[in-house]
Design a protein around this motif. Structure first.
Motif, PDB file in Angstrom:
ATOM      1  N   GLN A  91       0.875  -0.919  -0.028  1.00  9.84           N
ATOM      2  CA  GLN A  91      -0.055  -0.259  -0.463  1.00  9.84           C
ATOM      3  C   GLN A  91       1.047   1.198  -0.357  1.00  9.84           C
ATOM      4  N   TYR A  92       1.512   0.842   0.736  1.00 11.18           N
ATOM      5  CA  TYR A  92       2.894   2.365   0.788  1.00 11.18           C
ATOM      6  C   TYR A  92       3.475   2.299  -0.394  1.00 11.18           C
ATOM      7  N   ILE A  93       4.499   1.944  -1.500  1.00  7.03           N
ATOM      8  CA  ILE A  93       4.568   2.081  -2.290  1.00  7.03           C
ATOM      9  C   ILE A  93       3.882   1.967  -3.525  1.00  7.03           C
ATOM     10  N   TRP A  94       2.297   1.383  -3.803  1.00  4.39           N
ATOM     11  CA  TRP A  94       1.164   2.024  -4.820  1.00  4.39           C
ATOM     12  C   TRP A  94       1.025   3.005  -3.739  1.00  4.39           C
ATOM     13  N   GLY A  95       0.813   3.709  -3.008  1.00  4.31           N
ATOM     14  CA  GLY A  95       0.173   5.242  -2.521  1.00  4.31           C
ATOM     15  C   GLY A  95       1.614   6.230  -3.076  1.00  4.31           C
ATOM     16  N   LYS A  96       2.837   5.551  -3.000  1.00  6.99           N
ATOM     17  CA  LYS A  96       4.110   6.930  -3.304  1.00  6.99           C
ATOM     18  C   LYS A  96       4.320   6.508  -4.846  1.00  6.99           C
ATOM     19  N   LEU A  97       3.764   5.878  -5.646  1.00  6.59           N
ATOM     20  CA  LEU A  97       3.769   5.439  -7.451  1.00  6.59           C
ATOM     21  C   LEU A  97       2.333   5.864  -7.675  1.00  6.59           C
ATOM     22  N   LEU A  98       1.699   5.762  -7.168  1.00  2.25           N
ATOM     23  CA  LEU A  98       0.048   6.224  -7.845  1.00  2.25           C
ATOM     24  C   LEU A  98      -0.712   6.825  -6.982  1.00  2.25           C
ATOM     25  N   GLY A  99      -0.862   7.135  -6.095  1.00  3.28           N
ATOM     26  CA  GLY A  99      -1.874   8.129  -5.012  1.00  3.28           C
ATOM     27  C   GLY A  99      -1.780   8.920  -5.107  1.00  3.28           C
ATOM     28  N   ARG A 100      -3.156   8.957  -5.663  1.00  2.00           N
ATOM     29  CA  ARG A 100      -3.593  10.971  -6.115  1.00  2.00           C
ATOM     30  C   ARG A 100      -4.928  11.374  -4.773  1.00  2.00           C
ATOM     31  N   ARG A 101      -6.167  10.192  -4.525  1.00  5.72           N
ATOM     32  CA  ARG A 101      -7.090  10.876  -4.204  1.00  5.72           C
ATOM     33  C   ARG A 101      -7.001   9.875  -2.483  1.00  5.72           C
ATOM     34  N   PRO A 102      -6.629  11.002  -0.845  1.00  7.68           N
ATOM     35  CA  PRO A 102      -6.939  10.068  -0.128  1.00  7.68           C
ATOM     36  C   PRO A 102      -8.261   9.680  -0.632  1.00  7.68           C
ATOM     37  N   ILE A 103      -8.234   8.783   0.851  1.00  7.94           N
ATOM     38  CA  ILE A 103      -9.961   8.497   1.758  1.00  7.94           C
ATOM     39  C   ILE A 103     -10.391   8.578   2.699  1.00  7.94           C
TER      40      ILE A 103
ATOM     41  N   PRO B  37      -9.166  12.268   4.151  1.00  7.57           N
ATOM     42  CA  PRO B  37      -7.771  13.115   4.027  1.00  7.57           C
ATOM     43  C   PRO B  37      -7.248  13.280   6.455  1.00  7.57           C
ATOM     44  N   ASN B  38      -8.401  13.623   6.230  1.00  6.98           N
ATOM     45  CA  ASN B  38      -8.210  14.216   8.065  1.00  6.98           C
ATOM     46  C   ASN B  38      -7.631  13.293   8.647  1.00  6.98           C
ATOM     47  N   ILE B  39      -7.648  12.025   8.508  1.00 10.01           N
ATOM     48  CA  ILE B  39      -6.761  10.956   9.717  1.00 10.01           C
ATOM     49  C   ILE B  39      -5.257  10.882   8.990  1.00 10.01           C
ATOM     50  N   SER B  40      -5.519  10.661   7.846  1.00  7.90           N
ATOM     51  CA  SER B  40      -4.134   9.736   7.461  1.00  7.90           C
ATOM     52  C   SER B  40      -3.901  10.439   5.934  1.00  7.90           C
ATOM     53  N   PRO B  41      -3.140  11.457   5.594  1.00  9.12           N
ATOM     54  CA  PRO B  41      -3.066  12.107   4.091  1.00  9.12           C
ATOM     55  C   PRO B  41      -2.596  10.954   2.742  1.00  9.12           C
ATOM     56  N   ASN B  42      -2.061   9.710   4.025  1.00 10.71           N
ATOM     57  CA  ASN B  42      -1.061   8.992   2.488  1.00 10.71           C
ATOM     58  C   ASN B  42      -1.835   7.815   2.344  1.00 10.71           C
ATOM     59  N   LYS B  43      -2.728   7.675   3.218  1.00  4.98           N
ATOM     60  CA  LYS B  43      -3.330   6.461   3.028  1.00  4.98           C
ATOM     61  C   LYS B  43      -4.207   6.986   1.906  1.00  4.98           C
ATOM     62  N   THR B  44      -4.151   6.306   0.171  1.00  9.24           N
ATOM     63  CA  THR B  44      -5.059   6.684  -0.722  1.00  9.24           C
ATOM     64  C   THR B  44      -5.654   5.643  -1.463  1.00  9.24           C
ATOM     65  N   TRP B  45      -7.561   5.820  -2.081  1.00  9.40           N
ATOM     66  CA  TRP B  45      -7.388   4.692  -2.924  1.00  9.40           C
ATOM     67  C   TRP B  45      -6.783   3.698  -3.639  1.00  9.40           C
ATOM     68  N   GLU B  46      -5.432   4.336  -4.525  1.00 10.46           N
ATOM     69  CA  GLU B  46      -4.722   3.633  -5.332  1.00 10.46           C
ATOM     70  C   GLU B  46      -4.158   2.956  -4.498  1.00 10.46           C
ATOM     71  N   GLY B  47      -3.686   3.470  -2.978  1.00  9.32           N
ATOM     72  CA  GLY B  47      -2.782   2.766  -2.708  1.00  9.32           C
ATOM     73  C   GLY B  47      -3.289   1.791  -2.124  1.00  9.32           C
TER      74      GLY B  47
ATOM     75  N   SER C  50      -4.180   5.452  13.511  1.00  9.46           N
ATOM     76  CA  SER C  50      -3.825   6.994  12.847  1.00  9.46           C
ATOM     77  C   SER C  50      -5.357   7.586  13.886  1.00  9.46           C
ATOM     78  N   ALA C  51      -5.771   7.852  13.235  1.00 15.04           N
ATOM     79  CA  ALA C  51      -6.956   7.982  13.969  1.00 15.04           C
ATOM     80  C   ALA C  51      -6.912   8.825  15.732  1.00 15.04           C
ATOM     81  N   ILE C  52      -6.682   7.787  16.357  1.00 18.88           N
ATOM     82  CA  ILE C  52      -5.424   8.225  17.798  1.00 18.88           C
ATOM     83  C   ILE C  52      -4.846   9.106  17.805  1.00 18.88           C
ATOM     84  N   LYS C  53      -3.602   8.427  16.570  1.00 17.53           N
ATOM     85  CA  LYS C  53      -2.680   9.091  16.705  1.00 17.53           C
ATOM     86  C   LYS C  53      -3.482  10.926  16.893  1.00 17.53           C
ATOM     87  N   ARG C  54      -4.299  11.048  15.238  1.00 17.23           N
ATOM     88  CA  ARG C  54      -4.073  12.435  15.448  1.00 17.23           C
ATOM     89  C   ARG C  54      -5.160  13.147  16.616  1.00 17.23           C
ATOM     90  N   ASP C  55      -6.365  12.672  17.330  1.00 14.89           N
ATOM     91  CA  ASP C  55      -6.578  12.317  17.873  1.00 14.89           C
ATOM     92  C   ASP C  55      -5.919  13.092  19.354  1.00 14.89           C
TER      93      ASP C  55
END
Lengths: 204, 314
Positions: free
Chosen positions: B201-213, B215-225, B270-275
């Motif tokens: 998920q990290y690799i796919w996200g780095k390569l193709l990631g556009r749309r965050p799932i 965004p408030n919780i984790s900008p690095n988690k994308t639909w593409e990843g 991640s939600a706990i971390k953001r909180d």
């Protein structure tokens, strides 16, 4: 030799138990004497500060301890006096013959360092209390001695005042820059400046 | 647990991937020019170095069969709980409850795994510990934020200890007909799919990631990843069916369960971390953050994988 090994072992144990993330904003490898002054909320404070010092300096750094508390009972006397080489001072009825500041200056003149908690007693960990004047007397009379603020976080959660058993959370230790010198500063202004410098080191 | 040819293939495969990743990281390091690119590659190489250490530790634990795994996951729980409670607000009056949590409840849970006492293992924390902790807190007489404080300790225990303890349980408490003494491979399979899903998920996200799932919780988690990572991790899991008691399509469904739970685990943690306003739970593993940052997906996936396997194959 054995004492040094035991000290190194205790330092490792303390670091495992309290998991300190240590930041040095200034190199403290060089020669003493220095005064490390820190906020105080746990018995672990001087232990962790001691354990995060460079190994060579540990034997030459003495925590300043209240005689009324730390000479009561054999265990406390051994820990504070023998093991950590604490400097026992009279905090209740200081006299001119039994003067805490004079004792501290004597240690510094012998090229050793001190760990000092200028609040005078352990707080709850929520706020840093106003400083007592000893730090100012050292600042005034020993201009060559570096006064280094050390901010300690979370140790009061690991071992709060009044508890006997520790809970192994992680802690933060921040060694700040030596307090700069200023001309024409009153005692109270200096103590407040020292206190604010210390509080600004908070990591979180 | 026995060491057969299939286990050898799995371990060998991991080694090959690590060697390739290390070589790839070094090559990338020579090619990047921009400062941002250099920082990304430095982080990537730190992560790969971390993987070597984690694989070595996990390999050692597997070598010693049951005991090593119980000790390893017990330590993981202890370190994760330590990070969790450190970033969580607790009060002075929680001290007793925390002491019991760290030094009595956590070791007991892992003793139950080692003892293979399934009945008590599955209810010890949700029933006994969950009743004991509020009682301990109530006895202190401090009612300020009582519900929040108790719930936080309970949830820390749930995530860091109860959920994680299901990983060594895969090794010790699953009796699968026709798969006796081979559970080491199943534990390795589970950890491989869960962690590969994270990495992919990290690799796919780095390569193709556009749309965050989220965004408030984790900008690095994308639909593409998410799609790429889950898809390729399920493909990997399916291809590893020969190491498990599953046939290929069962293995695909199991991998899907592991990767989906892993994704939601990462999201929740991640939600706990953001909180709490922190980026990572700790600094234990360079490049990865804390222990809890590394195992967040494993936490949520372990009990689901354990119970699915136990129900359908045990």
């Amino acid at each position: 030799m054995i004492a040094a090994l035991v000290a190194a072992f205790v330092a490792v144990l303390v670091r495992i138990l309290c998991g300190p993330t240590v930041r040095y904003l200034r190199d403290i490898e060089g020669a003493p004497p220095r005064v490390f002054f820190a906020n105080h909320s746990s018995h672990l404070d001087f232990v962790v500060l001691w354990a995060t010092l460079p190994a060579a300096q540990r034997a030459r750094t003495h925590p300043v301890a209240a005689r009324d508390y730390w000479t009561r009972g054999r265990v406390r006397r051994f820990i504070a006096g023998r093991f950590f080489g604490g400097l026992m001072i009279e905090r209740l009825n200081p006299t001119s013959e039994d003067n805490p500041v004079e004792q501290m200056l004597r240690v510094l003149d012998g090229e050793d360092s001190l760990i000092l908690f200028p609040e005078g007693t352990r707080g709850t960990g929520e706020a840093v209390a106003p400083f007592r004047s000893g730090l100012f007397r050292i600042y005034e009379s020993r201009p060559d001695v570096e006064l280094i603020p050390v901010y300690l976080e979370n140790l009061n959660r690991i071992l709060p005042k009044g508890e006997f058993l520790p809970v192994p959370l992680l802690s933060y230790v921040t060694f700040g820059e030596p307090l700069p010198r200023k001309d024409n500063e009153t005692r109270d202004d200096f103590l407040e400046r020292a206190r604010e410098t210390l509080i600004r080191l908070e990591a979180a | 647990m026995q060491f057969d040819r299939e286990l050898g293939y799995l371990v060998g495969g991991v080694l090959v991937v690590l060697v390739l990743a290390t070589a790839g990281g070094q090559l990338l390091g020579r090619r990047v020019r921009s400062d941002a690119g250099r920082a990304t590659v430095a982080n990537l190489n730190a992560r790969i170095a971390g993987w070597w250490v984690m694989c070595a530790v996990f390999g050692l634990a597997l070598l010693t069969a049951g005991v090593g795994s119980v000790v390893l996951f017990g330590l993981i729980s202890f370190l994760a709980l330590r990070e969790f409670v450190t970033v969580t607000f607790t009060k002075r009056s929680d001290h007793q409850a925390l002491f019991w949590t760290f030094f009595v409840i956590t070791p007991l849970q892992y003793w139950l795994v080692a003892d293979e006492w399934y009945g008590l293992f599955s209810i010890f924390i949700p029933v006994y510990a969950f009743l004991f902790l509020p009682i301990t807190n109530a006895l202190t007489g401090d009612m300020d934020q009582f519900l929040e404080r108790t719930a936080k300790i309970q949830w820390g225990l749930m995530i860091c200890v109860y959920l994680v303890s299901h990983a060594p349980a895969i090794l010790l408490m699953l009796d699968i007909p026709g798969y006796e003494d081979q559970n080491g491979k199943l534990l390795l399979y589970f950890v491989l799919v869960a962690q590969a899903s994270d990495v992919l998920q990290y690799i796919w996200g780095k390569l193709l990631g556009r749309r965050p799932i989220a965004p408030n919780i984790s900008p690095n988690k994308t639909w593409e990843g998410f799609v790429g990572g889950v898809g390729s991790a399920v493909a990997l899991g399916t291809l590893l069916w020969w190491a498990t008691p599953f046939n290929p399509w069962q293995s695909a469904l199991m991998s899907l369960a592991i990767t989906l739970m892993g994704f939601f685990g990462g999201l929740t943690m991640s939600a706990i971390k953001r909180d709490r306003g922190v980026k990572d739970y700790g600094t234990l593993i360079p490049g990865h953050g804390g222990m809890l940052d590394r195992i967040d997906s494993l936490c949520f996936a372990a009990p689901v994988f354990f119970h699915l396997t136990r129900y359908y194959f045990g």
